[in-house]
Design a protein around this motif. Structure first.
Motif, PDB file in Angstrom:
ATOM      1  N   ASP A 118       0.808  -1.222   0.000  1.00 49.33           N
ATOM      2  CA  ASP A 118       0.000   0.000   0.000  1.00 49.33           C
ATOM      3  C   ASP A 118       0.841   1.272   0.000  1.00 49.33           C
TER       4      ASP A 118
ATOM      5  N   ASP B 190       2.670   4.736  -1.119  1.00 49.13           N
ATOM      6  CA  ASP B 190       1.984   5.867  -1.774  1.00 49.13           C
ATOM      7  C   ASP B 190       3.001   6.839  -2.392  1.00 49.13           C
TER       8      ASP B 190
ATOM      9  N   ASN C  88      -0.307   2.198  -7.760  1.00 47.58           N
ATOM     10  CA  ASN C  88       0.927   2.668  -7.086  1.00 47.58           C
ATOM     11  C   ASN C  88       2.168   2.018  -7.696  1.00 47.58           C
TER      12      ASN C  88
END
Ligand code: GLC
Length: 747
Positions: free
Chosen positions: A485, A487, A530
């Motif tokens: 996850d 960023d 991403n």
């Protein structure tokens, strides 16, 4: 009289009656002693949780047998089979403790028949901690090396059996036609021919090695083609396509002697396969002649009324599935099944003779696995095989699976040298969410069902970055850790001072974290935003980008493909995968992997190599990478395709094709020569390409080799309009890379 007190140890040596097969005689003798309840029990498979302390799926640690539950399950319910771990892998000692207790209790069953224990050891011995874990099937297929796959399976069988387990729910013979499907990576890819060859190799490895176990062909059939791309959702596969694409691997593996089959949990054409007598009996038994054991998949008899709504209640579902052809129910967490099955027989809804058919098959597997001689007891722990004697095939398969799909030429800092293998001494940036995860390298069914818990990874198994440090030297590797996850802030931190002046190249590990079954369902197979943004940002700095994809299904990355100076598909290479990737990137190993599937450009454009001519029209078929693609660090030219057996062949002949390979590079290369055939005109729309033959050869640097491939004309048929196998005369093309020729097939 039940055989209760006759503990089955050594009794398998019962003297065969004159003129009768000892196996049949023995099975008949056991069957004749069984009550209806004994038989219903033999047809029942429960998960290990049902005999352990705690609740199913929430066992008390350490996992241990609950003697009361065990006695109830085995002595009262007379259960014949147990499967699975209790949620995570065990060391061999624990397996011996659990299975030893189970088989001791089995000897106290009224019938005394040992329990048949089954496990999902699908890429090595996945639920025995410390065991050898090789590539998942999608990577094994990329080796195109059936001999190696057989050896890998043979070694896996040694460890599985050493844990006391004689039955392996492997191989998956589903043909992967849709990259959305969450079990794509558990297959041998999109080609029925390659899936068949690899499936036969794996079955022989499991069943014909020095430590044979029973293989299990799954998931019979049509499971891999759900319309939604999601696990266990409806598939529309007309009989003709079912026979053309999805049946051949099962037929080939059954001809190779596979002992058992597991059934597709889904529905095909509106009929749940667990209730489909046509598929389970008319095709599997009457046509293919399969005589082994057919086991349901997880809870799928109960699901006939709970999910599929084709039965009013559990009892109706049991009647429906047993009469369709199921021999054993993987229940696996209720104790109703054996009682309801016995009731159905007492009520005359299921003839006892139907149970006899199934129990014979179950006793047959137990007999063949020697359970009546050993009582099902694990072999001595001191006989557990040395890991060093087993891991060679897994490590080799990991190396041979790695597929180099792109390797751009010129290099700014090192002119005249392709970006790979990585030479020089400059700083190498390693980053990306799969760079530092053993779980990512192994995929599902590893340590745990979903393969996501690092607690149960093989102690000491290296991550990709660890192996990069080992191979290139820790001082060259600049590692930036990223989770799935990450960023924009994380990306900026990586690229802020990144420049070709301070970094020779960036190795970006992309892909997915493990999943299996419905947990892996997706709405979209585009590569995560991403990860695409990470590649864009690094590319924008001018540092060459080497992409390494770790994952089991081809997520689309069309928009960033041009930004890769090199791109490597690692699939799910297992515990030896990190080192295999590093050895390919360093040039220590010359990559030889070839894609066993088509890598689509766009999320909604997944076609396969055997597409139809109408799908070629316009820009219809422009895969990102094609089935069979793969580069090496050599330059091998393919020239001079030639049919040496004459330009006309009769049906039944074998056409021999030769081609010349010239290695003009400076490295020896393992080349997989892939021959496609093209039926020019047929009564069923012909495919643009069919995989007709393939062969692997090593071509030394500077050498020229002329290779011959054989194409039996009997393999050039298809399933015709009458749903039978058909060979039609006519013109056939043959192609190896850009080399083409053709011949006439006559009656
Ligand atoms: C699962 C899978 C099957 C596996 C079985 C036992 O639901 O569909 O592949 O062999 O259950 O674990």
């Amino acid at each position: 009289m039940a055989l209760g007190m006759l503990a089955f140890t050594g009794c398998q040596d019962s003297a065969p009656y004159r003129g009768q097969d000892a196996r049949t005689t023995f099975i008949d003798s056991v069957l004749s002693t069984l009550t209806i309840e004994d038989k219903a029990g033999e047809m029942t498979q429960l998960t290990l949780d049902m005999v352990c302390v705690g609740k199913p799926y929430k066992l008390e640690e350490p996992h241990r047998i609950d003697t009361e539950k065990l006695e109830h399950v085995l002595v009262d319910l007379k259960v014949g089979s147990i499967l699975n771990c209790g949620g995570h892998a065990y060391y061999p000692e624990k397996w011996h403790e659990l299975i030893g207790s189970i088989q001791s209790a089995a000897a106290r069953k009224p019938s005394g028949i040992p329990v048949l224990y089954g496990i999902d050891a699908i890429h090595g011995t996945t639920y025995t901690t410390g065991g050898v874990l090789g590539p998942q099937q999608i990577g094994l297929a990329a080796t195109w090396d059936t001999a190696l796959v057989r050896k890998f399976a043979e070694n896996a069988a040694k460890e599985v059996l050493a844990s006391g387990i004689p039955w392996d729910f492997s191989p998956v013979l589903d043909v992967a036609r849709d990259p959305r499907w969450p079990r794509f990576w558990e297959t041998f890819g999109e080609s029925p021919r390659l899936v068949s060859d690899m499936g036969v190799a794996m079955v022989k490895g499991y069943q014909e090695g020095p430590s044979p176990i029973a293989a299990c062909l799954k998931h019979y059939m049509g499971y891999s083609r759900p319309l939604s791309g999601k696990d266990r959702t409806p598939a529309w596969v007309p009989e003709r396509q079912l026979r053309e694409i999805f049946l051949p691997p099962f037929a080939a593996a059954i001809d190779a002697g596979a002992a058992t089959v597991m059934v597709n949990s889904g529905e095909t054409n509106g009929i749940p396969v667990h209730s489909d007598h046509h598929i389970l009996t008319e095709i599997l038994r009457d046509e293919l002649g399969f005589e082994g054991l057919v086991v349901s998949d997880w809870e799928d008899i109960r699901y006939l009324f709970k999910r599929h709504k084709v039965a009013e209640n559990y009892k109706d579902a049991i009647e429906m599935s047993i009469m369709a052809g199921i021999d054993m129910s993987m229940v696996p967490t209720d104790t109703l099944f054996p009682r309801l099955l016995a009731e159905l027989v007492h009520e005359g809804r299921i003839p006892e003779s139907r149970l006899d058919e199934s129990v014979r098959r179950i006793l047959g597997v137990k007999y063949d696995r020697g359970l009546f001689g050993t009582g099902g007891m694990p072999p001595p722990l001191e006989d557990y095989p040395e890991k060093a004697s087993l891991e060679g095939a897994a490590a080799r398969a990991a190396l041979e699976s790695i597929t180099l799909l792109k390797n751009k030429g010129q290099h700014a800092i090192y002119p005249e040298q392709p970006i790979l293998p990585i030479g020089g001494t400059g700083r190498i940036l390693v980053t990306g969410p799969t760079a530092n995860s053993v779980n990512a390298l192994n995929g599902g069914w590893t340590g745990t069902w979903q393969g996501t818990d690092p607690t149960y990874n093989t102690p000491g198994a290296p991550t990709a970055v660890a192996s990069m440090r080992e191979v290139f030297g820790a001082d060259r590797i600049a590692f930036s850790e990223l989770g799935m996850d990450f960023d924009r802030t994380d990306i900026d931190a990586i690229t802020r001072n990144l420049s070709p002046r301070n970094t020779q190249c960036a190795v970006v590990f992309l892909g997915e974290m493990p999943y299996t079954e419905f947990v892996g369902n997706v709405e979209d197979i585009e590569l995560f935003d991403n990860q695409q943004n990470l590649v864009r940002a690094i590319h924008a700095t001018g540092v060459p980008v080497i992409g390494v994809y770790v994952g089991g299904r081809p997520r689309t990355l069309y928009d960033i493909e041009a930004m890769f100076d090199a791109f490597v598909m690692a699939y799910l290479p297992g515990d030896y995968g990190a080192r295999a990737i590093a050895d390919v990137l360093s040039g220590a190993f010359n990559p030889s992997g070839r894609l066993p599937f088509t890598w689509p450009c766009h999320p909604s454009s997944h076609l396969t190599h055997d597409l139809k001519h109408t799908e070629l029209e316009g820009d219809g078929f422009k895969p990102l990478f094609a089935f069979g693609d793969g580069l090496s660090y050599s330059s091998v030219n393919t020239t001079g395709i030639n049919i040496i057996s004459g330009a006309t062949a009769s049906i039944g002949d074998t056409v021999e094709v030769e081609v010349t390979l010239e290695n003009v590079g400076n490295r020896s290369s393992t080349e997989t020569i892939i021959l496609f055939s093209q039926d020019r005109v047929a009564s069923i729309t012909p495919s643009v390409d069919e995989l007709a033959a393939y062969k692997q050869v090593v071509v030394p640097a500077g050498a020229t080799a002329t290779i011959t491939l054989a194409v039996p004309t009997s393999t050039l048929g298809f399933i015709g309009r009458d749903n039978t196998y058909t060979i039609e005369p006519g013109t056939f093309g043959l192609r190896i890379k850009g080399q083409e020729t053709e011949f006439e097939l006559i009656r």
